[in-house]
Motif scaffolding. Structure first.
Motif, PDB file in Angstrom:
ATOM      1  N   SER A 196       4.538  -5.769  10.344  1.00 19.59           N
ATOM      2  CA  SER A 196       6.003  -5.606  10.459  1.00 19.59           C
ATOM      3  C   SER A 196       6.498  -5.537  11.905  1.00 19.59           C
ATOM      4  CB  SER A 196       6.448  -4.352   9.711  1.00 19.59           C
ATOM      5  OG  SER A 196       6.204  -4.507   8.340  1.00 19.59           O
ATOM      6  N   GLY A 250       4.196  -5.057   5.496  1.00 18.02           N
ATOM      7  CA  GLY A 250       4.307  -3.912   4.599  1.00 18.02           C
ATOM      8  C   GLY A 250       5.684  -3.304   4.656  1.00 18.02           C
ATOM      9  N   SER A 251       5.880  -2.370   5.592  1.00 24.24           N
ATOM     10  CA  SER A 251       7.128  -1.604   5.646  1.00 24.24           C
ATOM     11  C   SER A 251       8.375  -2.487   5.624  1.00 24.24           C
ATOM     12  CB  SER A 251       7.116  -0.684   6.865  1.00 24.24           C
ATOM     13  OG  SER A 251       6.530  -1.329   7.966  1.00 24.24           O
ATOM     14  N   LYS A 276       0.798  -1.241   0.000  1.00 21.81           N
ATOM     15  CA  LYS A 276       0.000   0.000   0.000  1.00 21.81           C
ATOM     16  C   LYS A 276       0.827   1.287   0.000  1.00 21.81           C
ATOM     17  CE  LYS A 276      -0.767  -0.012   4.990  1.00 21.81           C
ATOM     18  NZ  LYS A 276      -1.609  -0.501   6.068  1.00 21.81           N
TER      19      LYS A 276
HETATM   20  C1  LIG Z   1      -0.831  -1.575   6.382  1.00 22.89           C
HETATM   21  C2  LIG Z   1      -1.344  -2.867   6.833  1.00 22.89           C
HETATM   22  C3  LIG Z   1      -0.469  -3.924   7.105  1.00 22.89           C
HETATM   23  C4  LIG Z   1       1.050  -3.821   6.991  1.00 22.89           C
HETATM   24  O1  LIG Z   1       1.554  -2.892   7.902  1.00 22.89           O
HETATM   25  P1  LIG Z   1       3.126  -2.767   8.218  1.00 22.89           P
HETATM   26  O2  LIG Z   1       3.191  -2.300   9.605  1.00 22.89           O
HETATM   27  O3  LIG Z   1       3.679  -1.808   7.235  1.00 22.89           O
HETATM   28  O4  LIG Z   1       3.714  -4.133   8.056  1.00 22.89           O
HETATM   29  C5  LIG Z   1      -1.027  -5.133   7.517  1.00 22.89           C
HETATM   30  N1  LIG Z   1      -2.362  -5.297   7.638  1.00 22.89           N
HETATM   31  C6  LIG Z   1      -3.232  -4.304   7.381  1.00 22.89           C
HETATM   32  C7  LIG Z   1      -4.682  -4.551   7.555  1.00 22.89           C
HETATM   33  C8  LIG Z   1      -2.753  -3.062   6.980  1.00 22.89           C
HETATM   34  O5  LIG Z   1      -3.632  -2.067   6.743  1.00 22.89           O
END
Ligand SMILES: *Cc1c(COP(=O)(O)O)cnc(C)c1O
Length: 224
Positions: A201, A218-219, A37
């Protein structure tokens, strides 16, 4: 980073997932969903080149654009965000592999109507608000089993595969652990469910120790 530097970096993330899953059992397999995202199409291609195939987005519009641009890649797309009723048709056009954030019976009923009209089915996870936070979507833990059964009964075009939850938003590890345990306990009471999606993360190792078999990273996956 070059492809080979990035691969070394990702190998380290995978090693951390491995260590956490082996604490549970050799047979405990954990799938990584790379949450793109905050990332651009080029970043997704980069990660794809070193082997990642499952990606997640939390906005229908972003998912649409990225899936379209990358349509020649055999990517498994997950939708992990809150779904507004007026975006259901847009989501169904993309036909994601898994909708991870089904968060109410009302949404399920609306989704069922649209799926029936299109003669489609959709794999989904019921989202649990395990720490009962106002800022979060999802059904309350005490209502979850009832709602899960009701969706299975009333919404035959939705194929429920298990649960998704976001860990409690706090630095207190014990509270985060409790929130994961709450979701996992519910997961264990479901018949034939195969996915317990927990861990991001900042807390994926703890989530895996509590029984998660799908982490949404994500990150850390995009080194951001
Ligand atoms: C953004 C998001 C993640 C990933 O988040 P990070 O902390 O960057 O790993 C996981 N699950 C959902 C539902 C998210 O919105």
């Amino acid at each position: 980073m070059t492809d080979s530097e990035y691969k070394l970096y990702i190998d380290d993330v995978i090693r951390r997932v491995e260590e956490a899953r082996l604490k549970v059992s050799e047979h405990h397999i954990v799938k990584i969903i790379a949450v793109s995202k905050y990332s651009q199409v080029e970043d997704i291609e980069h990660l794809y080149r070193i082997g990642q195939r499952a990606f997640g987005e939390n906005k229908v519009q972003d998912l649409r654009e990225k899936a379209k641009t990358l349509e020649d890649f055999p990517i498994e797309w997950h939708f992990i965000g809150n779904l507004q009723k007026n975006k259901i048709n847009n989501l169904l056009t993309i036909d994601p592999s898994l909708f991870q954030a089904l968060d109410s019976l009302e949404l399920a009923q609306e989704l069922q109507k649209k799926l029936l009209a299109k003669d489609m089915t959709l794999d989904a996870l019921l989202q649990i608000n395990s720490a009962k936070e106002e800022s979060k979507h999802g059904v309350m833990p005490e209502d979850a089993l009832e709602i899960y059964k009701q969706i299975q009964k009333e919404c035959p075009n939705i194929k429920l595969k298990g649960l998704m939850s976001i860990g409690a938003h706090t630095d207190d590890k014990e509270i985060v652990r409790k929130s994961f345990e709450t979701t996992h306990k519910l997961y264990e009471q479901l018949e034939a469910a195969t996915i317990c999606s927990m861990g991001m993360s900042g807390d994926f190792e703890l989530a895996i120790e509590c029984g998660s078999n799908m982490v949404r990273l994500g990150s850390i996956m995009f080194n951001k």
